[in-house]
Design a protein around this motif. Sequence first.
Motif, PDB file in Angstrom:
ATOM      1  N   UNK A 268     -47.571 -37.630  -2.988  1.00 46.44           N
ATOM      2  CA  UNK A 268     -46.563 -37.700  -1.570  1.00 46.44           C
ATOM      3  C   UNK A 268     -45.367 -37.609  -1.596  1.00 46.44           C
ATOM      4  N   UNK A 269     -45.068 -36.248  -0.944  1.00 47.72           N
ATOM      5  CA  UNK A 269     -43.415 -36.361  -0.603  1.00 47.72           C
ATOM      6  C   UNK A 269     -43.293 -36.969   0.628  1.00 47.72           C
ATOM      7  N   UNK A 270     -42.624 -37.894   0.907  1.00 52.44           N
ATOM      8  CA  UNK A 270     -42.443 -39.222   2.025  1.00 52.44           C
ATOM      9  C   UNK A 270     -41.374 -38.898   2.744  1.00 52.44           C
ATOM     10  N   UNK A 271     -41.306 -39.435   4.008  1.00 52.30           N
ATOM     11  CA  UNK A 271     -40.492 -38.575   4.753  1.00 52.30           C
ATOM     12  C   UNK A 271     -40.087 -40.363   5.308  1.00 52.30           C
ATOM     13  N   UNK A 272     -38.860 -40.791   5.956  1.00 56.53           N
ATOM     14  CA  UNK A 272     -38.251 -41.582   6.609  1.00 56.53           C
ATOM     15  C   UNK A 272     -38.763 -41.636   7.976  1.00 56.53           C
ATOM     16  N   UNK A 273     -39.040 -42.645   8.912  1.00 59.73           N
ATOM     17  CA  UNK A 273     -39.164 -42.551   9.740  1.00 59.73           C
ATOM     18  C   UNK A 273     -37.655 -42.300  10.872  1.00 59.73           C
ATOM     19  N   UNK A 274     -37.280 -41.445  11.950  1.00 56.13           N
ATOM     20  CA  UNK A 274     -36.458 -41.006  12.590  1.00 56.13           C
ATOM     21  C   UNK A 274     -35.642 -41.920  13.588  1.00 56.13           C
ATOM     22  N   UNK A 275     -36.226 -43.323  14.027  1.00 56.06           N
ATOM     23  CA  UNK A 275     -36.170 -43.857  14.876  1.00 56.06           C
ATOM     24  C   UNK A 275     -36.083 -45.122  13.771  1.00 56.06           C
ATOM     25  N   UNK A 276     -34.786 -45.233  13.476  1.00 56.56           N
ATOM     26  CA  UNK A 276     -34.808 -46.387  11.731  1.00 56.56           C
ATOM     27  C   UNK A 276     -34.997 -47.559  12.239  1.00 56.56           C
ATOM     28  N   UNK A 277     -34.527 -48.383  11.314  1.00 53.63           N
ATOM     29  CA  UNK A 277     -34.648 -50.060  10.912  1.00 53.63           C
ATOM     30  C   UNK A 277     -33.445 -50.271   9.953  1.00 53.63           C
ATOM     31  N   UNK A 278     -33.200 -52.163  10.257  1.00 48.78           N
ATOM     32  CA  UNK A 278     -32.458 -52.154   8.847  1.00 48.78           C
ATOM     33  C   UNK A 278     -33.243 -53.053   7.899  1.00 48.78           C
ATOM     34  N   UNK A 279     -34.548 -52.832   8.137  1.00 46.44           N
ATOM     35  CA  UNK A 279     -35.174 -53.687   7.137  1.00 46.44           C
ATOM     36  C   UNK A 279     -36.321 -53.257   5.907  1.00 46.44           C
ATOM     37  N   UNK A 280     -36.452 -52.455   6.264  1.00 53.00           N
ATOM     38  CA  UNK A 280     -37.965 -50.847   5.841  1.00 53.00           C
ATOM     39  C   UNK A 280     -36.802 -49.895   5.824  1.00 53.00           C
ATOM     40  N   UNK A 281     -37.489 -49.068   5.123  1.00 53.78           N
ATOM     41  CA  UNK A 281     -37.264 -47.683   5.561  1.00 53.78           C
ATOM     42  C   UNK A 281     -39.102 -47.174   5.228  1.00 53.78           C
ATOM     43  N   UNK A 282     -39.177 -46.661   6.316  1.00 51.81           N
ATOM     44  CA  UNK A 282     -41.216 -46.538   6.767  1.00 51.81           C
ATOM     45  C   UNK A 282     -41.462 -44.837   6.317  1.00 51.81           C
ATOM     46  N   UNK A 283     -42.015 -44.896   5.434  1.00 52.87           N
ATOM     47  CA  UNK A 283     -42.530 -43.459   5.671  1.00 52.87           C
ATOM     48  C   UNK A 283     -44.470 -43.661   6.012  1.00 52.87           C
ATOM     49  N   UNK A 284     -44.293 -43.173   7.073  1.00 50.22           N
ATOM     50  CA  UNK A 284     -45.913 -42.632   8.395  1.00 50.22           C
ATOM     51  C   UNK A 284     -46.735 -42.702   8.064  1.00 50.22           C
ATOM     52  N   UNK A 285     -45.944 -40.861   7.501  1.00 47.06           N
ATOM     53  CA  UNK A 285     -47.550 -39.938   7.802  1.00 47.06           C
ATOM     54  C   UNK A 285     -48.493 -40.079   6.695  1.00 47.06           C
ATOM     55  N   UNK A 286     -47.870 -40.354   5.497  1.00 42.04           N
ATOM     56  CA  UNK A 286     -49.926 -41.202   4.927  1.00 42.04           C
ATOM     57  C   UNK A 286     -50.631 -41.777   4.990  1.00 42.04           C
ATOM     58  N   UNK A 287     -50.307 -43.206   6.349  1.00 41.82           N
ATOM     59  CA  UNK A 287     -51.463 -43.549   6.743  1.00 41.82           C
ATOM     60  C   UNK A 287     -52.458 -42.194   6.980  1.00 41.82           C
ATOM     61  N   UNK A 288     -51.692 -41.345   7.580  1.00 39.20           N
ATOM     62  CA  UNK A 288     -53.113 -40.869   8.929  1.00 39.20           C
ATOM     63  C   UNK A 288     -53.916 -40.293   7.035  1.00 39.20           C
ATOM     64  N   UNK A 289     -53.847 -39.919   5.655  1.00 39.97           N
ATOM     65  CA  UNK A 289     -54.282 -39.398   4.622  1.00 39.97           C
ATOM     66  C   UNK A 289     -55.243 -40.424   3.893  1.00 39.97           C
ATOM     67  N   UNK A 290     -54.945 -41.697   3.868  1.00 35.67           N
ATOM     68  CA  UNK A 290     -56.007 -42.529   2.699  1.00 35.67           C
ATOM     69  C   UNK A 290     -56.856 -43.179   4.003  1.00 35.67           C
TER      70      UNK A 290
END
Length: 364
Positions: A268-290
């Motif tokens: 997958x090509x991952x994308x960091x969420x626009x509303x970022x945080x300091x703890x993690x870099x979140x790729x959320x789109x993939x959770x819709x596909x699996x």
Amino acid sequence: MTKRTLGISLYPDHSVFERDQAYLKVAASYGFTRLFVSMLEVQDGKERVTEKYQRIIQSAHQRGFTTTLDVSPNIFDQLGVSYQDLSYFASLGADAIRLDAGFDGHQEAWLSYNSQGLNLELNMSNDVEYLSNILSYSANRPFLYGCHNFYPQRGTGLPFDFFVACSRRFKRAGIETAAFVTAPGATIGPWDINDGLPTLEMHRDWPLQVQVQHLFSTGLIDSVLIGNAYAKQEDLQKLGALNRYQITFAVTPSADIQPVERQILLDNLHERRGDINDITIRSTEVRKRYHDFNRVNDDRHTFQRGDVVIGNEQFGKYQHELQIVQQPHTDTRKNLVATINPDQLVLLDAIGPWTKFSFEVAHD
């Protein structure tokens, strides 16, 4: 927007033509298209100099390179070249000349209208109104380019924040930009001191591939040039295969990574969420596909910077979400699936809101 390019450097006063030619051939085969040639010191007579530089530039053109000659004011005097007539450099086959030292702005503007159609590369490594001054004299903007210096002496390269400030002046003006990286084991440069030839001091001991990724990730540099010669073939090959438009992290997958986790990670090509945080870099789109993945990993749930984790069945709606750990923490709802190559951890800072990134398995 300018497409990103890779380049190499040659120093005809310190090298042998046959080896230069072989280096050009190898670099061209891996997609390098720019050549930087130093003409800061001329030790032979004009006739010999002309023959030497014509020969190497012609060889470069045959392999698809555009060539920039790095010249200083004393070179004009030594070769009897007038600032009003750049036909000599054109006769060598050069596509551009880089002014190692600047003039008064008005002179550069005049030079940008040279009848030979040579591009004019300006020194980018000063945070002053140099470019604005040149443009104020109605310079021929399409023929202006920017190129940072390199720094052979350890400890003298640019600090990152200063580099950013200098580079932004050119990017804001829509001028194409370039900077240098340094190849491990390459020993040839313009001077007898060669502690590497990077633009940024922080790059001096970094792996070559990471230096290039870092420069491109700033969004401020269009062309990355290897400052010293000769880079190893394997390094040229790695750079040629590099994605110039997004960061690809080299990872070591966990021993117990499941097939679906591996797909989420690598396919997958991952994308960091626009509303970022300091703890993690979140790729959320993939959770819709699996949806066929229900595993709780009881092995390790305390994570360090650079770990890659995926939400497990305990994570509710966040199951299947991929995250890169930025700050150490513990969470039993996440599975460790991979670890980023330690050399690339510096690139995590380049992953901003909406930034795209991907992963590949690290190779020895």
